[in-house]
Design an enzyme around this catalytic site. Sequence first.
Site, PDB file in Angstrom:
ATOM      1  N   CYS A  79       0.843  -1.204   0.000  1.00  0.00           N
ATOM      2  CA  CYS A  79       0.000   0.000   0.000  1.00  0.00           C
ATOM      3  C   CYS A  79       0.880   1.257   0.000  1.00  0.00           C
ATOM      4  O   CYS A  79       1.603   1.495  -0.953  1.00  0.00           O
ATOM      5  CB  CYS A  79      -0.997  -0.039   1.158  1.00  0.00           C
ATOM      6  SG  CYS A  79      -2.335   1.182   0.984  1.00  0.00           S
ATOM      7  N   HIS A 188      -3.773  -4.664  -0.349  1.00  0.00           N
ATOM      8  CA  HIS A 188      -3.314  -5.254   0.916  1.00  0.00           C
ATOM      9  C   HIS A 188      -3.408  -6.776   0.833  1.00  0.00           C
ATOM     10  O   HIS A 188      -4.502  -7.332   1.004  1.00  0.00           O
ATOM     11  CB  HIS A 188      -4.198  -4.770   2.068  1.00  0.00           C
ATOM     12  CG  HIS A 188      -3.963  -3.354   2.466  1.00  0.00           C
ATOM     13  ND1 HIS A 188      -3.035  -3.002   3.425  1.00  0.00           N
ATOM     14  CD2 HIS A 188      -4.531  -2.208   2.040  1.00  0.00           C
ATOM     15  CE1 HIS A 188      -3.053  -1.681   3.578  1.00  0.00           C
ATOM     16  NE2 HIS A 188      -3.945  -1.177   2.744  1.00  0.00           N
ATOM     17  N   GLU A 190      -2.510  -8.848   3.034  1.00  0.00           N
ATOM     18  CA  GLU A 190      -2.883  -9.344   4.362  1.00  0.00           C
ATOM     19  C   GLU A 190      -4.374  -9.174   4.646  1.00  0.00           C
ATOM     20  O   GLU A 190      -4.879  -9.697   5.637  1.00  0.00           O
ATOM     21  CB  GLU A 190      -2.050  -8.644   5.445  1.00  0.00           C
ATOM     22  CG  GLU A 190      -2.468  -7.239   5.798  1.00  0.00           C
ATOM     23  CD  GLU A 190      -2.021  -6.159   4.820  1.00  0.00           C
ATOM     24  OE1 GLU A 190      -2.193  -4.970   5.142  1.00  0.00           O
ATOM     25  OE2 GLU A 190      -1.495  -6.508   3.731  1.00  0.00           O
TER      26      GLU A 190
END
Length: 206
Positions: A79, A188, A190
Amino acid sequence: MIAIIDYGVGNLFSLTASLKYLDADAIVTNKAEDIEKADRIILPGVGAFEDAIAKLKATGLVDTIIEQTKKGKPLLGICLGMQLLFEESHEYGVHKGLGLVKGIIASIDEDLEAAGIEGLKVPHIGWNALSFTANEPLFKYIKEGDCVYYVHSFYGKDCDESTIASSEYGIKITGAVRNGKVYGTQFHPEKSGEVGLNILRAFLEV
């Protein structure tokens, strides 16, 4: 070992939890010696570019990061962390980045307006499909069209030579970049479910 760089610009819980799920040996650190000992580096980040690059410089780690990437150590920017890899950002002024990826960080809103596209909200938030521009090791466990999660108002531009994936949002949004073993994802991983975990898994094998 993976060194996750902590410079005070984001919640690292989701990232550390994802790496733990993958049985990766990871530490959150702001120490040069940890980064030098690590096998891989992750540079996360949320917020504004100017504040983030200032905080990163304040840690004294910029030279260490650049030195380690020159030695061929894999790095993944996520990001805002990806945006910091670029030469400069045009987010509320012009700010110099790390220069590890050629190109600039530009406003999605301004470029949508310049293209005459209306009705799309900025920030660009939510799931979007990936289109691959190259056959990359980072994507070996996923397929074209898989969706990942974005949250951003600015994006990488003038970086075609480094772009390895993109998403459509009225304009082409740079999804991921690579220069040597320096990688960046605007989305992202994650927060992108199984697809994101598989991208992180691939990075662990770079």
